[in-house]
Design a protein around this motif. Sequence first.
Motif, PDB file in Angstrom:
ATOM      1  N   SER A 449      64.574  84.372 102.657  1.00 36.23           N
ATOM      2  CA  SER A 449      66.265  84.226 102.239  1.00 36.23           C
ATOM      3  C   SER A 449      66.311  82.947 101.216  1.00 36.23           C
ATOM      4  O   SER A 449      67.159  82.909 100.708  1.00 36.23           O
ATOM      5  CB  SER A 449      66.830  83.730 103.608  1.00 36.23           C
ATOM      6  OG  SER A 449      66.254  82.708 104.348  1.00 36.23           O
ATOM      7  N   ALA A 450      65.103  82.269 101.190  1.00 26.02           N
ATOM      8  CA  ALA A 450      65.261  81.164 100.407  1.00 26.02           C
ATOM      9  C   ALA A 450      64.054  81.154  99.189  1.00 26.02           C
ATOM     10  O   ALA A 450      63.439  80.352  98.629  1.00 26.02           O
ATOM     11  CB  ALA A 450      64.812  79.938 101.058  1.00 26.02           C
ATOM     12  N   THR A 452      64.471  81.918  96.092  1.00 23.80           N
ATOM     13  CA  THR A 452      64.600  81.497  94.817  1.00 23.80           C
ATOM     14  C   THR A 452      64.860  79.873  94.880  1.00 23.80           C
ATOM     15  O   THR A 452      64.540  79.253  93.872  1.00 23.80           O
ATOM     16  CB  THR A 452      66.142  81.882  94.294  1.00 23.80           C
ATOM     17  OG1 THR A 452      67.120  81.862  95.275  1.00 23.80           O
ATOM     18  CG2 THR A 452      65.832  83.410  93.995  1.00 23.80           C
ATOM     19  N   THR A 453      65.465  79.387  95.773  1.00 26.36           N
ATOM     20  CA  THR A 453      65.677  77.860  95.995  1.00 26.36           C
ATOM     21  C   THR A 453      64.582  77.111  96.482  1.00 26.36           C
ATOM     22  O   THR A 453      64.296  75.769  96.235  1.00 26.36           O
ATOM     23  CB  THR A 453      66.786  77.774  96.942  1.00 26.36           C
ATOM     24  OG1 THR A 453      66.592  78.132  98.166  1.00 26.36           O
ATOM     25  CG2 THR A 453      68.348  78.170  96.387  1.00 26.36           C
ATOM     26  N   SER A 454      63.573  77.628  97.534  1.00 31.73           N
ATOM     27  CA  SER A 454      62.473  77.021  97.877  1.00 31.73           C
ATOM     28  C   SER A 454      61.375  77.988  98.081  1.00 31.73           C
ATOM     29  O   SER A 454      60.947  78.533  99.007  1.00 31.73           O
ATOM     30  CB  SER A 454      62.655  76.472  99.556  1.00 31.73           C
ATOM     31  OG  SER A 454      63.882  75.630  99.337  1.00 31.73           O
ATOM     32  N   PRO A 455      60.733  78.242  96.641  1.00 35.76           N
ATOM     33  CA  PRO A 455      59.661  79.295  96.382  1.00 35.76           C
ATOM     34  C   PRO A 455      58.579  78.816  97.373  1.00 35.76           C
ATOM     35  O   PRO A 455      57.524  79.711  97.721  1.00 35.76           O
ATOM     36  CB  PRO A 455      59.509  79.407  95.206  1.00 35.76           C
ATOM     37  CG  PRO A 455      60.145  78.069  94.642  1.00 35.76           C
ATOM     38  CD  PRO A 455      61.137  77.690  95.538  1.00 35.76           C
ATOM     39  N   HIS A 456      58.339  77.647  97.524  1.00 36.31           N
ATOM     40  CA  HIS A 456      57.102  77.203  98.127  1.00 36.31           C
ATOM     41  C   HIS A 456      56.949  77.644  99.713  1.00 36.31           C
ATOM     42  O   HIS A 456      55.523  77.926 100.216  1.00 36.31           O
ATOM     43  CB  HIS A 456      56.819  75.595  98.369  1.00 36.31           C
ATOM     44  CG  HIS A 456      57.989  74.833  98.986  1.00 36.31           C
ATOM     45  ND1 HIS A 456      59.284  74.851  98.826  1.00 36.31           N
ATOM     46  CD2 HIS A 456      57.732  74.486 100.334  1.00 36.31           C
ATOM     47  CE1 HIS A 456      59.918  74.134  99.866  1.00 36.31           C
ATOM     48  NE2 HIS A 456      59.058  74.070 100.815  1.00 36.31           N
ATOM     49  N   ALA A 457      58.104  77.662 100.338  1.00 34.43           N
ATOM     50  CA  ALA A 457      57.955  78.334 101.820  1.00 34.43           C
ATOM     51  C   ALA A 457      57.043  79.917 101.836  1.00 34.43           C
ATOM     52  O   ALA A 457      57.020  80.435 102.879  1.00 34.43           O
ATOM     53  CB  ALA A 457      59.285  78.089 102.355  1.00 34.43           C
ATOM     54  N   LEU A 458      57.509  80.539 100.638  1.00 34.57           N
ATOM     55  CA  LEU A 458      57.020  81.703 100.644  1.00 34.57           C
ATOM     56  C   LEU A 458      55.623  81.857  99.897  1.00 34.57           C
ATOM     57  O   LEU A 458      54.850  82.836 100.235  1.00 34.57           O
ATOM     58  CB  LEU A 458      58.041  82.788 100.144  1.00 34.57           C
ATOM     59  CG  LEU A 458      57.826  84.199  99.883  1.00 34.57           C
ATOM     60  CD1 LEU A 458      57.857  84.923 101.207  1.00 34.57           C
ATOM     61  CD2 LEU A 458      58.716  84.972  98.762  1.00 34.57           C
ATOM     62  N   PHE A 459      55.415  80.990  99.008  1.00 38.70           N
ATOM     63  CA  PHE A 459      54.142  81.182  98.262  1.00 38.70           C
ATOM     64  C   PHE A 459      52.950  80.890  99.009  1.00 38.70           C
ATOM     65  O   PHE A 459      51.846  81.691  99.003  1.00 38.70           O
ATOM     66  CB  PHE A 459      54.121  79.927  96.954  1.00 38.70           C
ATOM     67  CG  PHE A 459      53.067  79.712  96.314  1.00 38.70           C
ATOM     68  CD1 PHE A 459      52.555  80.584  95.385  1.00 38.70           C
ATOM     69  CD2 PHE A 459      52.005  78.580  96.698  1.00 38.70           C
ATOM     70  CE1 PHE A 459      51.554  80.540  94.830  1.00 38.70           C
ATOM     71  CE2 PHE A 459      50.989  78.669  95.814  1.00 38.70           C
ATOM     72  CZ  PHE A 459      50.658  79.443  94.866  1.00 38.70           C
TER      73      PHE A 459
END
Length: 493
Positions: A449-450, A452-459
């Motif tokens: 859900s984040a 675009t705003t917090s890509p590090h959480a997915l990266f």
Amino acid sequence: MLYNEDTTFENIPKEKFKFVHKGERLTDTKLQTKPTGYFEDAMSRFVKNRGSVICFGIIVILFIYAFLGPVLSPYKISTRDSYYAYVTPKCTLFAPLGFWDGSKTLEVNKQTYEYMQNVPGAILKDYGVVEHVVAKRVQKWHKIKIDTYAKVGWVKMLLTSEEYDEARAYEKESGIQLFYPVLDSSKIKNPAYKTDQNAWFLTDARGNIERTPTGKIKDIYLKDETSSDGLSYYISRMNGKQKECRVMYSEWYRYKNGRYASFLFGTEVSGYDIFTRLAHGARLSLVLSLVVSAVNLCIGIIIGSLEGYYGGTFDLIFERIKEILYDVPTMLIFALFQLYLANQVGALPSMFFAFIFYGWISTSSTVRAQFYRFKGQDYVNASRTLGASDLRLIFRHILPNSIGFIITSSVLVIPSVIYSEANLTYLGIINLEGDKQTSVGTMLEAAKSAMTTSPHALFFPALFIALLLICFNEFGNGLRDAFNPTLRGAEDA
């Protein structure tokens, strides 16, 4: 000289003749080199495959991270700080260099820019005004680099009288200010700032900051005539038993933990440390895949050996059973196990049994094919003629010759299990989220859900699972080539 019927040897000189091996004892020549075993030969060919060796090294590093990461991390898997939700990665070693410093570059409007200016340390760098044309209109934005940790600013704390007195004593000893004047909520006109402790300035209904004729910002601090500076630093609650305070959170965090917050991989939506949570999730995925692979290997070897050695009716029955199980949709199996078994044994054991339910099929088919290949060989027939039992033929003559292909097959099961587990938790079919456990798929699902705003959480979770799957597949392919005797010498070509 060509030989024909008229040729004679009477004119050949005697010195032309000599005895072969005269006075010598003929024996077998001693081997000058050390004999090479099957596994040694396979490993010598495996190390020549640079890609597989590099992937194996990466796998080792990922294993070390999964098992030692939580030990080295200052945070626990259950450590959660909602104030620091979605803060970016920060390493104290590189932060002074302006790299890996927990910052983020944004383009904000004028109101947000002024808001950030009034939060101490929030703006690390101001790039100035940038213009964008939207619907044929020029819009001006302020491009700034913010500290995602410092932008938390002030927060409201509800403390007991004892906690308040202890914190005040810490202020006097250290010289670090924790408490700041509380805000008079009756003066807040903009509903967006109603509970925001950083909005200490007076605004109009649209959020514009109001100033005095001299340009000074008008504050909304609560007044207290009995205080030395005329400002109130707490509001009494519960007949004085509790105090509602306004504290600078970065300093409060240091006061409670002995250090400033610094999350190596940043945090996710709930404020969990990604570095620690990912290590625990990676450990779960790796342990689950290794156990599943080992159990499926044992079951597959037993069933595949019996099928391939005895054949006939036994082989026919099990092949039909495998065909039926193989045609059942995988998602359906996991959903059924989750619905009817998870309540009794838990989500993780339920997923384990679901993997075992059909996971042995591939291994048993590999073992069966190898037994059909070797059971008719001459050395097996010779041993049978000499009276060797079925167990001896299986475990001493046939199975050892198939072990290379079996090992390769079991290694390739590991990435398959990891990928399936990540898919199931990502899709929400199995829920492993909690303070005591998590998984890589669960972290991916929470971070989408984040994106675009917090890509590090997915990266970081995506990078981990991508590296693990790619390296395991390449490592398995290297083992397959190394254990395949038909490819001997191909690496030198």
